[in-house]
Design a protein around this motif. Structure first.
Motif, PDB file in Angstrom:
ATOM      1  N   TRP A 682     -11.007  -3.239  -8.116  1.00 22.55           N
ATOM      2  CA  TRP A 682     -11.129  -3.316  -6.663  1.00 22.55           C
ATOM      3  C   TRP A 682     -10.433  -4.543  -6.103  1.00 22.55           C
ATOM      4  O   TRP A 682     -10.212  -4.629  -4.887  1.00 22.55           O
ATOM      5  CB  TRP A 682     -12.593  -3.293  -6.245  1.00 22.55           C
ATOM      6  CG  TRP A 682     -13.199  -1.938  -6.447  1.00 22.55           C
ATOM      7  CD1 TRP A 682     -14.112  -1.573  -7.379  1.00 22.55           C
ATOM      8  CD2 TRP A 682     -12.883  -0.746  -5.705  1.00 22.55           C
ATOM      9  NE1 TRP A 682     -14.394  -0.228  -7.280  1.00 22.55           N
ATOM     10  CE2 TRP A 682     -13.656   0.298  -6.261  1.00 22.55           C
ATOM     11  CE3 TRP A 682     -12.015  -0.464  -4.645  1.00 22.55           C
ATOM     12  CZ2 TRP A 682     -13.604   1.595  -5.769  1.00 22.55           C
ATOM     13  CZ3 TRP A 682     -11.963   0.832  -4.168  1.00 22.55           C
ATOM     14  CH2 TRP A 682     -12.747   1.845  -4.715  1.00 22.55           C
ATOM     15  N   MET A 685      -7.392  -2.515  -5.501  1.00 19.36           N
ATOM     16  CA  MET A 685      -7.601  -1.354  -4.638  1.00 19.36           C
ATOM     17  C   MET A 685      -8.092  -1.745  -3.245  1.00 19.36           C
ATOM     18  O   MET A 685      -7.810  -1.042  -2.273  1.00 19.36           O
ATOM     19  CB  MET A 685      -8.608  -0.408  -5.295  1.00 19.36           C
ATOM     20  CG  MET A 685      -8.107   0.227  -6.580  1.00 19.36           C
ATOM     21  SD  MET A 685      -6.659   1.291  -6.327  1.00 19.36           S
ATOM     22  CE  MET A 685      -7.380   2.584  -5.304  1.00 19.36           C
ATOM     23  N   CYS A 688      -5.241  -2.320  -0.894  1.00 23.45           N
ATOM     24  CA  CYS A 688      -4.534  -1.052  -0.712  1.00 23.45           C
ATOM     25  C   CYS A 688      -5.326  -0.098   0.176  1.00 23.45           C
ATOM     26  O   CYS A 688      -4.750   0.637   1.000  1.00 23.45           O
ATOM     27  CB  CYS A 688      -4.243  -0.422  -2.066  1.00 23.45           C
ATOM     28  SG  CYS A 688      -3.134  -1.415  -3.095  1.00 23.45           S
ATOM     29  N   VAL A 689      -6.632  -0.075   0.015  1.00 21.79           N
ATOM     30  CA  VAL A 689      -7.468   0.757   0.886  1.00 21.79           C
ATOM     31  C   VAL A 689      -7.367   0.260   2.325  1.00 21.79           C
ATOM     32  O   VAL A 689      -7.317   1.057   3.280  1.00 21.79           O
ATOM     33  CB  VAL A 689      -8.926   0.749   0.382  1.00 21.79           C
ATOM     34  CG1 VAL A 689      -9.854   1.408   1.403  1.00 21.79           C
ATOM     35  CG2 VAL A 689      -9.033   1.463  -0.957  1.00 21.79           C
ATOM     36  N   PHE A 692      -4.247   1.536   3.692  1.00 19.85           N
ATOM     37  CA  PHE A 692      -4.373   2.964   3.980  1.00 19.85           C
ATOM     38  C   PHE A 692      -5.114   3.204   5.290  1.00 19.85           C
ATOM     39  O   PHE A 692      -4.762   4.116   6.060  1.00 19.85           O
ATOM     40  CB  PHE A 692      -5.100   3.653   2.816  1.00 19.85           C
ATOM     41  CG  PHE A 692      -5.257   5.132   2.997  1.00 19.85           C
ATOM     42  CD1 PHE A 692      -4.211   5.996   2.698  1.00 19.85           C
ATOM     43  CD2 PHE A 692      -6.449   5.677   3.476  1.00 19.85           C
ATOM     44  CE1 PHE A 692      -4.353   7.364   2.881  1.00 19.85           C
ATOM     45  CE2 PHE A 692      -6.595   7.041   3.650  1.00 19.85           C
ATOM     46  CZ  PHE A 692      -5.548   7.898   3.339  1.00 19.85           C
TER      47      PHE A 692
END
Length: 797
Positions: A682, A685, A688-689, A692
């Protein structure tokens, strides 16, 4: 003989342990350890940390002594540690305790707890050993040739059993000094788990050590009778064994009971050690009033524990007189002083020294008696040279050679008693001159701890009073012998050598053999070889070493090739992992064609460092490192996260200035998170989330503003977005749940291809007002290289 056992009962609170201690003091200690329930505890001991000199935390709480038995109890504990599934020795959890002197009963209470949503009932294994960390082999791999690999004493119990109650291990009359516990879960699966992506279970293990020691111990002096009377409690004695003691005789004189003839007593000499125990037990039940025990080569320079228990009926008195007698021998020590006296004009050439020594000591050795009695051994002083951490080199002061005779053993004392020498591998290599060892002669050698083996004329089994030594032989057919002792016990070790002629003893009378000795302690044997890495492990202040193997090699020193990859397989794996990164040339070319220069730079950075990181990550022959391994790994992880970050932001179609700010800030955040925890999924991520979410918000805003789906072209969805999203989803699923140690080279190579391919598909088209390499073709103003004249919110893509 002391026995060990394991058992479990209903779990009790911390206050219950103190109550058990009081119950322990209310009754005499059992003669031997046994399996027991906590509710029926006859003795309970506890330790909270080893002495501060060993870096252990905790405190020692001395309880009130029992006036009847003369016993006190102490409680020690250590900080809990999280257990891991076993893959190599570094995945175990080591606990280091120190047992006080005069301890008559020891109990380890083994606590375990769990935390997490995915806990299952697993098997927990705990190994025990005295003097050094346990040598374990849960995977059943092979050890290198001539390596000692005695099975460790261990217990296996399920998590559910340990949760129901405190599993205990009891030992009577334990040896004082260092004790080690090693705990681990079953062997790990081949599946590669991504940290933080799937729920995990934490298995927390904590041992408590409770000891009961006697404070009323009688000192048995040599040749001084000591009257004793037994009723219900044992009699505890101890005697100091000086150096160069050849034999110890323990006698019980005038032994008789008050109601019947005979001597109903049991004498136990020595202390319990694990995994092997060599306590000597003598049961005196005959009618003769004299009962004795002979101990050949007892431990030198230490106190010997002796316990005498009555075997008569309760309330029957047994009286006797204990007496100890030593048989001492005189060592002849090889020194430079003697060498100079025998040949003052001789230079200090190694061979000359050995020859002069041969002439000097042969006559002294052959003389049966000098003023103080017979010589029992030829003592070679040894130089101990500490070369590094857990690295020691031993060498005789007069050179590398030792003269071996037939009339007495040649002995070298090897000091491994600093407390920091038991975490490596002790290697002993013996070499003899081919011309000096004939067909009828044999050089026998014994490696022993605590005391040397001196009885070559009677036996070659290398057994002393309380230790089973390790034999080595040199003959006409075998001029070299070697022995590897992993994790040697903390003690003084002795190497004894003597010339024997089993067929014709007269052949040895005038024979002398020069034996070259190579003695050293290293962290790992051969530095774990080409397919392993020697790593130093630390438990507070205690250091020990272990081998981490690669390329399918296994074993204590990475020498087991039963599952090893061939050189061709290693090279194929290296080519797969490195050449698969060339797939990033596709998004690099597309980015350059569409004027996404920042994105192209990030993709090139990722391709470059991923290629050379995997080239450096390979074991054996297929390895190439242009930078340190840690640097390459960090850059590879940073490139992967930054590539995903810039791709998603590029798809969001933000204003130029906002896009540039987010690109820089996001990369900095990813770099910070990798420094905090490189393996945390995480940490990559999360940014990146967030990217997004920004992209989805912009797309939803455009959909609402234009009142049509964005992107508007169905060809864009069918031929670009859906394939790109599918490749990214398959790559993430493969990365998080499908990789194993066996298929890593294939699945991770596919991951490279999917990651680069998804970036190539997901990159948006070139902006309508920006031609190819537009930023390099024109300069609309003096202070800005490129500028969009129209808001890209109105650009149809």
């Amino acid at each position: 003989m002391g026995r060990v056992g394991a058992g479990g009962t209903a779990r009790e609170a911390a206050a219950g342990s103190l109550l058990l201690l009081l119950l322990l003091l209310a009754q005499p200690p059992p003669a031997a350890a046994r399996n027991s329930k906590e509710s029926a505890l006859g003795s309970s001991l506890s330790e909270h940390g080893c002495p501060s000199s060993h870096g252990e935390t905790g405190d020692s709480v001395a309880m009130a002594a029992s006036t009847k038995a003369g016993l006190v109890s102490e409680h020690f504990s250590q900080a809990p540690q999280k257990l891991s599934f076993y893959s190599w020795y570094g995945s175990t959890r080591l606990f280091h305790f120190r047992v006080p002197p005069d301890t008559v009963l020891l109990r380890w209470l083994l606590h375990v707890s769990q935390g997490g949503p995915s806990c299952t009932d697993v098997e927990i294994t705990v190994h025990f050993r005295y003097g050094a960390p346990p040598v374990i082999n849960p995977l059943g791999t092979s050890f290198p040739d001539n390596t000692l690999s005695h099975a460790s004493f261990h217990i296996r119990t399920s998590l559910s059993t340990m949760l129901l109650g405190n599993t205990s291990v009891n030992i009577s009359h334990p040896a004082p000094g260092d004790w080690f516990l090693v705990a681990h879960l079953p062997p790990s699966s081949q599946k590669i788990q991504v940290k933080g992506f799937v729920p995990t279970c934490a298995y927390i293990f904590q041992p408590d050590m409770l000891v009961m020691r006697v404070v009323e111990v009688s000192i048995l002096e040599p040749d001084v009778p000591l009257p004793q009377t037994l009723l219900s409690n044992p009699s505890y004695l101890k005697i100091f064994v000086p150096e160069y003691t050849q034999e110890l005789r323990l006698e019980l004189q005038g032994c008789a009971s008050s109601v019947s003839p005979g001597c109903p007593v049991r004498l136990t000499a020595g202390a319990t050690t694990l995994p092997r125990n060599f306590q000597r037990v003598l049961t005196c039940t005959g009618l003769t009033p004299l009962c004795y025990l002979l101990l050949s080569s007892p431990p030198w320079g230490r106190w010997l524990q002796v316990t005498i228990e009555s075997l008569a009926e309760p309330h029957v008195t047994v009286g006797f007189t204990a007496k100890a007698a030593f048989t001492a021998c005189r060592p002849w020590s090889v020194t430079f002083h003697h060498l100079i006296q025998n040949n003052p004009n001789q230079t200090y050439d190694t061979t000359a020294i050995q020859l002069s020594q041969s002439a000097a000591h042969w006559d002294l050795g052959m003389s049966s008696r000098v003023d103080g009695g017979p010589f029992c051994l030829l003592n070679y002083p040894v130089l101990r040279e500490d070369t590094d951490v857990v690295s020691v080199h031993f060498q005789p002061l007069n050179g590398a050679f030792v003269l071996v005779h037939s009339n007495m053993p040649s002995v070298m004392q090897l000091r491994l008693d600093t407390g920091m020498d038991s975490g490596g591998s002790f290697i002993i290599v013996l070499k003899a001159n081919k011309t000096e060892v004939t067909n009828g002669t044999l050089v026998a050698a014994c490696v022993n701890a605590a005391s040397p083996f001196l009885s070559f004329n009677m036996s070659l089994n290398c057994t002393t009073a309380f230790f089973q030594g390790y034999p080595m032989f040199l003959s006409a057919s075998s001029h070299m012998a070697n022995l590897i002792i992993p994790y040697p016990e903390t003690d003084n070790w002795y190497l004894s050598l003597q010339l024997v002629c089993p067929e014709s003893p007269e052949d040895c009378e005038q024979a002398v053999v020069r034996v070259e000795t190579i003695l050293y302690l290293v962290p790992c044997l051969n530095d774990c070889g080409p397919y392993g890495q020697c790593l130093l492990l630390r438990r507070y202040g205690y250091l020990y070493a272990g081998c981490s193997c690669k390329a399918g090699w296994r074993g204590w020193s990475c020498t087991d090739n039963s599952t090893a990859q061939t050189v061709a397989q290693q090279r194929a794996a290296a080519l797969l992992l490195t050449l698969s990164n060339l797939m990033f040339l596709a998004p690099i070319a597309i980015s350059l064609h569409r004027s996404f220069l920042v994105e192209a730079s990030v993709y090139f950075y990722t391709m470059f460092f991923s290629t050379f990181y995997h080239a450096c990550d390979q074991p054996g022959e297929a390895v190439l490192c242009i930078l340190s391994y840690d640097t390459l790994q960090y850059c590879d992880f940073l490139g992967s996260g930054a590539s995903t970050w810039v791709t998603i932001l590029c798809m969001a179609r933000l204003k130029t200035i906002l896009k540039q700010v987010l690109l820089v800030l996001g990369t900095l955040v990813i770099a910070m998170s990798l420094q905090m925890d490189r393996r945390g999924i995480w940490n990559l991520m999360g940014p990146c989330v967030f990217a997004f979410v920004i992209m989805a918000s912009m797309w939803i805003y455009r959909c609402g503003h234009r009142r049509q789906c964005y992107p508007t072209s169905w060809q864009r969805w069918v031929f670009y977005l859906l394939p790109g999203i599918s490749m990214a989803s398959i790559g993430i699923a493969m990365y998080t749940s499908m990789m194993t140690s066996d298929n890593y080279y294939y699945t991770h190579s596919i991951w490279h291809i999917l990651l680069a391919g998804s970036a190539a598909f997901l990159l948006p088209p070139r902006e309508e007002k920006a031609g190819s390499w537009a930023c390099l073709q024109k300069f609309p103003c003096h202070y800005q290289i490129c500028r969009n004249d129209r808001d890209d919110l109105y650009t149809v893509t």
